[in-house]
Design an enzyme around this catalytic site. Structure first.
Site, PDB file in Angstrom:
ATOM      1  N   LYS A  73       8.133  -0.403   5.661  1.00 13.11           N
ATOM      2  CA  LYS A  73       7.609   0.915   5.293  1.00 13.11           C
ATOM      3  C   LYS A  73       8.776   1.779   4.855  1.00 13.11           C
ATOM      4  CE  LYS A  73       4.432   4.287   7.307  1.00 13.11           C
ATOM      5  NZ  LYS A  73       3.458   4.474   8.374  1.00 13.11           N
ATOM      6  N   GLY A 105       1.072   5.282   1.609  1.00  8.62           N
ATOM      7  CA  GLY A 105       0.555   6.331   2.476  1.00  8.62           C
ATOM      8  C   GLY A 105       1.093   7.671   2.028  1.00  8.62           C
ATOM      9  N   ASP A 133      -3.939  11.188  15.176  1.00 11.15           N
ATOM     10  CA  ASP A 133      -4.543  10.843  13.877  1.00 11.15           C
ATOM     11  C   ASP A 133      -5.344   9.546  13.982  1.00 11.15           C
ATOM     12  OD1 ASP A 133      -5.255  11.413  11.316  1.00 11.15           O
ATOM     13  OD2 ASP A 133      -3.468  10.556  10.392  1.00 11.15           O
ATOM     14  N   GLY A 183       0.831  -1.196   0.000  1.00  9.98           N
ATOM     15  CA  GLY A 183       0.000   0.000   0.000  1.00  9.98           C
ATOM     16  C   GLY A 183       0.863   1.242   0.000  1.00  9.98           C
TER      17      GLY A 183
HETATM   18  P1  AMP Z   1       0.446   4.024   5.923  1.00 12.66           P
HETATM   19  O1  AMP Z   1       1.492   4.858   5.276  1.00 12.66           O
HETATM   20  O2  AMP Z   1       0.852   3.572   7.301  1.00 12.66           O
HETATM   21  O3  AMP Z   1      -0.916   4.666   5.900  1.00 12.66           O
HETATM   22  O4  AMP Z   1       0.317   2.666   5.057  1.00 12.66           O
HETATM   23  C1  AMP Z   1      -0.204   2.643   3.727  1.00 12.66           C
HETATM   24  C2  AMP Z   1      -0.912   1.339   3.468  1.00 12.66           C
HETATM   25  O5  AMP Z   1      -0.002   0.248   3.577  1.00 12.66           O
HETATM   26  C3  AMP Z   1      -2.021   1.000   4.451  1.00 12.66           C
HETATM   27  O6  AMP Z   1      -3.245   1.564   4.093  1.00 12.66           O
HETATM   28  C4  AMP Z   1      -2.061  -0.522   4.395  1.00 12.66           C
HETATM   29  O7  AMP Z   1      -2.775  -0.943   3.265  1.00 12.66           O
HETATM   30  C5  AMP Z   1      -0.620  -0.883   4.171  1.00 12.66           C
HETATM   31  N1  AMP Z   1       0.057  -1.177   5.440  1.00 12.66           N
HETATM   32  C6  AMP Z   1       0.649  -0.275   6.257  1.00 12.66           C
HETATM   33  N2  AMP Z   1       1.199  -0.876   7.317  1.00 12.66           N
HETATM   34  C7  AMP Z   1       0.948  -2.192   7.178  1.00 12.66           C
HETATM   35  C8  AMP Z   1       1.231  -3.348   7.983  1.00 12.66           C
HETATM   36  N3  AMP Z   1       1.918  -3.226   9.130  1.00 12.66           N
HETATM   37  N4  AMP Z   1       0.813  -4.535   7.566  1.00 12.66           N
HETATM   38  C9  AMP Z   1       0.123  -4.648   6.396  1.00 12.66           C
HETATM   39  N5  AMP Z   1      -0.201  -3.613   5.612  1.00 12.66           N
HETATM   40  C10 AMP Z   1       0.204  -2.381   5.977  1.00 12.66           C
END
Ligand code: AMP
Length: 416
Positions: free
Chosen positions: A104, A83, A201, A81
């Protein structure tokens, strides 16, 4: 047996071989500070220039080596995903492909060429400090090509609460499920506040779901410490629909109850399955709060008119009574509605705290919260085993660039 929301489940972090976020940041931190001190004492100023350079090179080498070792522990796979400030990839431990992680990778932000993006710094700093079953675990941190930062997080394969709320056709749930999810969310928020961390948030999309159904609070990119009550803070935090009225009115001094307001709105949304107060601008958000809850006035919130951005429409809407909430949210019962009303109290001084929420009578009333394994799940998700097998077939590497530049020295202790 009634499940007390105060019960904190033993964390598996200690037994988890991946759990070394602290050991990751600390060796790098020590390495980077080694040039100033190996035992806390500043180095003498008259060190010969050549010797100083050698010490600096040695400490950089050590930091680079530790970083390289950390990076090599993980194999990066497909994108999960995206963000606002990071891309998230599936990954696994090089020595054991059944140990899945989420990696990430912080996007390079042009405006922060001289340092790390503040969201990343916040996320690392606060996640390092918070170890709780309802808060996502940060396993490790390393830098990769072009000094990109990578956060190795617990992998949470079952999506997020927003997905469940929105999928009204396929996902059915009731009051017992809402109570289970709310218990997990409230414990996470209580734990943050106990440790003087404001999340800032909270929303369904930041509540990720583990394979066993446990809900975990994620995305600490806007979090900050609030141990100094006199220090002004920015009011421009929390996604608008979940932002409390004191922030919409520009308050610079606030407390944990800003998160409680968001928790209340997640609660409302879980019940009605649509965002309860969804303004399309800040002014619209304030107007909708007035309609849904009542107009903030000196009578119900002494001092509110002195807040920098206080503006409400002339026509005052009286505070909504219990009947109004019962009609809309009655499926969670009288006690549930009582708790909801206490979270959505306009005056932050009168709003319930996360600790008080945990002591509320609703948790002990029937229905009991659903056990994790019986909670509704998103439909059509790929199983963890299947994902593990896919990854084994198409392994990638965390970073092909072996000759990358000197790794960034990480010192999160001082970051705000
Ligand atoms: P974020 O930047 O934290 O909003 O992450 C973006 C997207 O990545 C999220 O909406 C999830 O789909 C996916 N994602 C983030 N963290 C995780 C995780 N720990 N495990 C699985 N998917 C994740």
């Amino acid at each position: 047996m009634a499940v007390s929301p105060l019960v904190v489940h033993p964390t598996d972090a200690l037994q988890n071989p991946l759990q070394n976020a602290r050991s990751v940041s600390s060796p790098l931190k020590n390495a980077s500070s080694a040039q100033a001190s190996s035992n806390g004492t500043p180095l003498p100023t008259q060190v010969a220039p050549n010797a100083a350079a050698a010490i600096q090179t040695a400490s950089l080498d050590l930091a680079e080596q530790l970083n390289e070792e950390e990076k090599r522990k993980y194999v990066k796979g497909k994108k999960l995903g995206e963000g606002t400030y990071a891309n998230v990839y599936l990954g696994f431990l090089r020595g054991d492909s059944s140990q899945l992680v989420a990696i990430k990778k912080i996007k390079i932000q042009k405006e922060y060429t001289e340092g790390m993006a503040p969201d990343a710094v916040r996320e690392i700093k606060h996640l390092q400090e918070l170890s709780h079953p309802n808060i996502i675990t940060l396993h490790s941190v390393f830098s990769s090509k072009d000094q990109n930062l990578n956060l190795v997080l617990e992998y949470l394969p079952l999506g997020d609460l927003e997905m469940l709320i929105r999928d009204t056709d396929r996902v059915k749930y009731g009051a017992a499920d809402i109570k289970a999810w709310m218990g997990m969310l409230t414990r996470a928020v209580w734990f943050c506040h106990e440790n003087f961390v404001l999340h800032r948030d909270i929303k369904p999309n930041n509540l990720l779901i583990a394979a066993d159904g446990e809900v975990k609070l994620a995305d600490f990119g806007l979090a900050r410490s609030f141990s100094d009550p006199y220090k002004p803070m920015t009011a421009n935090v929390i996604t608008r629909w979940y932002r409390p009225p004191e922030l919409l009115f520009g308050a610079k001094h606030y407390s944990g109850v800003v998160d409680v307001w968001s928790v209340g709105l997640v609660f409302a949304e879980l019940v009605i399955r649509t965002p309860y107060i969804a303004g399309d601008s800040e002014m619209h958000q304030i107007n909708l709060i007035c309609q849904a809850i009542g107009t903030p006035t000196e009578e119900n919130w002494p001092g509110v008119t002195k807040l920098p951005d206080y503006t409400v429409e002339k026509e005052v809407v009286p505070l909504r009574g219990r009947d109004h909430y019962m009609a809309m949210f009655g499926t969670v019962g009288y006690e549930g509605v009582d708790l909801l009303m206490k979270t959505l109290t306009l005056d932050p001084k009168k709003r319930i705290t996360a600790l008080e929420m945990l002591k509320h009578g609703w948790w002990h009333k029937d229905p009991k919260p659903t056990r994790n394994r019986d909670l509704p799940r998103k439909s059509g998700g790929q199983s963890q085993e299947k994902l593990g097998a896919d990854l084994k077939r198409r392994p990638g590497v965390v970073d092909e660039d072996r000759g990358s530049k000197v790794s960034r020295k990480l010192d999160f202790g001082a970051a705000q």
